[in-house]
Enzyme design. Structure first.
Site, PDB file in Angstrom:
ATOM      1  N   SER A   9     -45.906  -7.458  -4.806  1.00 50.47           N
ATOM      2  CA  SER A   9     -46.283  -6.491  -5.840  1.00 50.47           C
ATOM      3  C   SER A   9     -45.717  -5.107  -5.522  1.00 50.47           C
ATOM      4  CB  SER A   9     -47.809  -6.416  -5.943  1.00 50.47           C
ATOM      5  OG  SER A   9     -48.334  -6.047  -4.690  1.00 50.47           O
ATOM      6  N   ASN A  10     -44.971  -4.998  -4.427  1.00 55.09           N
ATOM      7  CA  ASN A  10     -44.559  -3.684  -3.922  1.00 55.09           C
ATOM      8  C   ASN A  10     -43.080  -3.388  -4.249  1.00 55.09           C
ATOM      9  OD1 ASN A  10     -43.568  -1.659  -2.158  1.00 55.09           O
ATOM     10  ND2 ASN A  10     -45.260  -2.012  -0.742  1.00 55.09           N
ATOM     11  N   LYS A  13     -40.833  -2.375  -1.200  1.00 56.93           N
ATOM     12  CA  LYS A  13     -40.374  -3.499  -0.373  1.00 56.93           C
ATOM     13  C   LYS A  13     -39.194  -4.197  -1.050  1.00 56.93           C
ATOM     14  CE  LYS A  13     -44.681  -4.909   1.892  1.00 56.93           C
ATOM     15  NZ  LYS A  13     -45.589  -6.053   2.096  1.00 56.93           N
ATOM     16  N   GLU A  37     -54.146 -13.280  -0.238  1.00 57.72           N
ATOM     17  CA  GLU A  37     -54.013 -13.074   1.217  1.00 57.72           C
ATOM     18  C   GLU A  37     -55.328 -13.469   1.859  1.00 57.72           C
ATOM     19  OE1 GLU A  37     -52.454  -9.499   2.859  1.00 57.72           O
ATOM     20  OE2 GLU A  37     -50.985  -9.249   1.251  1.00 57.72           O
ATOM     21  N   ASP A  65     -45.102 -10.188   5.184  1.00 57.38           N
ATOM     22  CA  ASP A  65     -46.319  -9.427   5.396  1.00 57.38           C
ATOM     23  C   ASP A  65     -46.078  -8.500   6.573  1.00 57.38           C
ATOM     24  OD1 ASP A  65     -48.977  -9.221   4.171  1.00 57.38           O
ATOM     25  OD2 ASP A  65     -49.676  -9.535   6.224  1.00 57.38           O
ATOM     26  N   SER A  66     -46.570  -7.275   6.449  1.00 56.14           N
ATOM     27  CA  SER A  66     -46.308  -6.267   7.475  1.00 56.14           C
ATOM     28  C   SER A  66     -47.597  -5.598   7.895  1.00 56.14           C
ATOM     29  CB  SER A  66     -45.348  -5.198   6.936  1.00 56.14           C
ATOM     30  OG  SER A  66     -44.138  -5.783   6.549  1.00 56.14           O
ATOM     31  N   PHE A 139     -43.194   4.393   1.266  1.00 60.41           N
ATOM     32  CA  PHE A 139     -44.524   4.062   0.740  1.00 60.41           C
ATOM     33  C   PHE A 139     -45.461   3.849   1.916  1.00 60.41           C
ATOM     34  CE2 PHE A 139     -42.058   0.248   1.367  1.00 60.41           C
ATOM     35  CZ  PHE A 139     -42.940  -0.609   2.005  1.00 60.41           C
ATOM     36  N   GLY A 140     -46.732   3.627   1.592  1.00 56.45           N
ATOM     37  CA  GLY A 140     -47.719   3.268   2.618  1.00 56.45           C
ATOM     38  C   GLY A 140     -47.785   4.272   3.762  1.00 56.45           C
ATOM     39  N   HIS A 167     -38.906  -2.274  10.860  1.00 59.58           N
ATOM     40  CA  HIS A 167     -39.457  -3.604  11.123  1.00 59.58           C
ATOM     41  C   HIS A 167     -39.009  -4.598  10.043  1.00 59.58           C
ATOM     42  CE1 HIS A 167     -41.748  -0.930   8.673  1.00 59.58           C
ATOM     43  NE2 HIS A 167     -42.478  -1.901   8.179  1.00 59.58           N
TER      44      HIS A 167
HETATM   45  P1  IMP Z   1     -48.594  -5.607   3.277  1.00 58.43           P
HETATM   46  O1  IMP Z   1     -47.449  -6.219   4.016  1.00 58.43           O
HETATM   47  O2  IMP Z   1     -48.204  -5.305   1.863  1.00 58.43           O
HETATM   48  O3  IMP Z   1     -49.865  -6.368   3.418  1.00 58.43           O
HETATM   49  O4  IMP Z   1     -48.778  -4.174   3.919  1.00 58.43           O
HETATM   50  C1  IMP Z   1     -49.892  -3.769   4.652  1.00 58.43           C
HETATM   51  C2  IMP Z   1     -50.047  -2.275   4.556  1.00 58.43           C
HETATM   52  O5  IMP Z   1     -49.011  -1.663   5.316  1.00 58.43           O
HETATM   53  C3  IMP Z   1     -49.944  -1.713   3.133  1.00 58.43           C
HETATM   54  O6  IMP Z   1     -50.850  -0.646   3.012  1.00 58.43           O
HETATM   55  C4  IMP Z   1     -48.525  -1.224   3.045  1.00 58.43           C
HETATM   56  O7  IMP Z   1     -48.418  -0.116   2.177  1.00 58.43           O
HETATM   57  C5  IMP Z   1     -48.235  -0.827   4.485  1.00 58.43           C
HETATM   58  N1  IMP Z   1     -46.841  -1.065   4.794  1.00 58.43           N
HETATM   59  C6  IMP Z   1     -46.180  -2.244   4.795  1.00 58.43           C
HETATM   60  N2  IMP Z   1     -44.883  -2.048   5.084  1.00 58.43           N
HETATM   61  C7  IMP Z   1     -44.743  -0.723   5.262  1.00 58.43           C
HETATM   62  C8  IMP Z   1     -43.624   0.101   5.540  1.00 58.43           C
HETATM   63  O8  IMP Z   1     -42.473  -0.340   5.678  1.00 58.43           O
HETATM   64  N3  IMP Z   1     -43.868   1.411   5.653  1.00 58.43           N
HETATM   65  C9  IMP Z   1     -45.112   1.961   5.494  1.00 58.43           C
HETATM   66  N4  IMP Z   1     -46.168   1.248   5.207  1.00 58.43           N
HETATM   67  C10 IMP Z   1     -45.986  -0.090   5.086  1.00 58.43           C
END
Ligand code: IMP
Length: 189
Positions: A9-10, A13, A37, A65-66, A139-140, A167
């Site tokens: 949804s991002n 990414k 998730e 997933d990050s 973002f994030g 990463h």
């Molecule tokens: P998810 O992989 O979308 O579950 O990410 C988990 C959290 O880490 C979310 O709040 C994302 O916004 C943040 N996040 C994931 N990848 C990154 C990045 O590359 N930079 C900054 N925040 C990230």
């Protein structure tokens, strides 16, 4: 050209992944949706359950997933990074780190699902957490993460520079290398 459907949804990414895999001759299309998730202890478990939720008969798919793992907090928020972002946000993370060591690592697990074949790769970037949010790119957690060896946060860096060091870039380049050396992925799932 090989093709992958990136399910997420991002939009941030998606832009990163499309740019990186383009260099390997892989065309990435975006399926914009949130996958369930589960509450899980590892990024890999989340990725395998995302792959399992995808429909058979289409694909191949790319999911990832990050998480941000803080040294001073035993790796928290890690797999709970999205929850921490939504609840305490950047300011909450900065408060938790006050007076504590600021080392951190960003981790990604990327998974490819094609027919019965499923595989994952990982990528990680070490760094530190800034004392205040800086920059509006990405973002994030980007405004508070300073990759090792640099002074700027991901939020202050151009997208090309984040894509050199991040990463996600490291994991996705592994996907690209593997696809470049592999037989065509099955279209069936
Ligand atoms: P998810 O992989 O979308 O579950 O990410 C988990 C959290 O880490 C979310 O709040 C994302 O916004 C943040 N996040 C994931 N990848 C990154 C990045 O590359 N930079 C900054 N925040 C990230």
């Amino acid at each position: 050209m090989r093709a992958l459907r990136f399910v997420s949804s991002n939009p941030g990414k998606f832009r990163e992944v499309r740019e990186i895999l383009g260099a390997y001759g892989v065309e990435v299309t975006w399926e914009r949706r949130e996958l369930p998730e589960p509450q899980a202890d590892t990024l890999a478990e989340v990725v395998f359950s995302k792959l399992a939720a995808l429909p058979r008969g289409s694909g191949p798919y790319l999911v990832e997933d990050s998480g941000l793992f803080l040294d001073a907090l035993g790796g928290f928020p890690g797999v709970y990074s999205a929850y921490a972002y939504r609840t305490v946000g950047l300011e909450g993370i900065l408060r938790l780190l006050r007076g504590r060591p600021r080392g951190a690592v960003f981790r990604t697990v990327a998974g490819v699902g094609a027919g019965p074949e499923q595989w994952t790769v990982t990528g990680a970037t070490r760094g530190t957490i800034a004392t205040r949010p800086r920059g509006s790119n990405g973002f994030g957690y980007d405004p508070i993460f300073v990759p090792k060896g640099l002074e700027h946060t991901f939020g202050e860096l151009p997208a090309s520079e984040k894509n050199r060091l991040s990463h996600r870039a490291r994991a996705v380049r592994r996907v690209g290398r593997r696809l470049a050396g592999a037989a065509p992925l099955e279209k069936q799932m």
